[in-house]
Enzyme design. Structure first.
Site, PDB file in Angstrom:
ATOM      1  N   MET A   1       0.867  -1.129   0.144  1.00 33.49           N
ATOM      2  CA  MET A   1       0.007   0.021  -0.247  1.00 33.49           C
ATOM      3  C   MET A   1       1.045   1.215   0.116  1.00 33.49           C
ATOM      4  O   MET A   1       1.053   1.640   0.970  1.00 33.49           O
ATOM      5  CB  MET A   1      -0.870  -0.001   1.246  1.00 33.49           C
ATOM      6  CG  MET A   1      -1.962  -1.227   1.329  1.00 33.49           C
ATOM      7  SD  MET A   1      -2.984  -1.218   0.101  1.00 33.49           S
ATOM      8  CE  MET A   1      -3.965  -2.626   0.440  1.00 33.49           C
ATOM      9  N   PRO A   2       1.428   1.753  -0.978  1.00 36.31           N
ATOM     10  CA  PRO A   2       2.066   2.772  -1.165  1.00 36.31           C
ATOM     11  C   PRO A   2       1.391   4.026  -0.727  1.00 36.31           C
ATOM     12  O   PRO A   2       0.490   4.262  -1.167  1.00 36.31           O
ATOM     13  CB  PRO A   2       2.963   2.831  -2.691  1.00 36.31           C
ATOM     14  CG  PRO A   2       2.426   1.590  -3.118  1.00 36.31           C
ATOM     15  CD  PRO A   2       1.169   1.228  -2.467  1.00 36.31           C
ATOM     16  N   HIS A   3       2.216   4.839  -0.005  1.00 32.42           N
ATOM     17  CA  HIS A   3       1.741   6.347   0.437  1.00 32.42           C
ATOM     18  C   HIS A   3       2.749   7.112   0.096  1.00 32.42           C
ATOM     19  O   HIS A   3       4.047   7.022   0.791  1.00 32.42           O
ATOM     20  CB  HIS A   3       1.410   6.237   1.904  1.00 32.42           C
ATOM     21  CG  HIS A   3       0.771   7.854   2.341  1.00 32.42           C
ATOM     22  ND1 HIS A   3      -0.538   8.413   1.876  1.00 32.42           N
ATOM     23  CD2 HIS A   3       1.408   8.668   3.073  1.00 32.42           C
ATOM     24  CE1 HIS A   3      -0.478   9.529   2.239  1.00 32.42           C
ATOM     25  NE2 HIS A   3       0.629   9.808   2.953  1.00 32.42           N
TER      26      HIS A   3
END
Length: 74
Positions: A1-3
């Site tokens: 889940m890239p942020h």
């Protein structure tokens, strides 16, 4: 889940920030294959007068985190 968190010199419109966030999300998908729905992007304005302190505390102080360092120093 890239942020992705981006700190940006103040002065850009919300429309500019939205285009930038969309482009960053597309780049993350292209680079590492994350599906678009898994990517979030936050953009934080930094006043130009605060940039030298930000540079010292967040950029210069953490060279180990920089995969693309700036081409300037303060």
């Amino acid at each position: 889940m890239p942020h992705v968190t981006l700190r940006l010199a103040s002065g850009r419109s919300d429309a500019d920030k939205q285009r930038l966030a969309d482009a960053l999300a597309e780049a993350v998908t292209a680079a590492i294959g994350s599906p678009p729905e898994s990517i979030s992007v936050a953009i934080e304005d930094v006043a130009m007068g605060d940039w030298p302190g930000f540079y010292r505390s967040e950029i210069a102080a953490h060279p180990e985190l920089l995969f693309k360092p700036p081409g300037y120093t303060l």
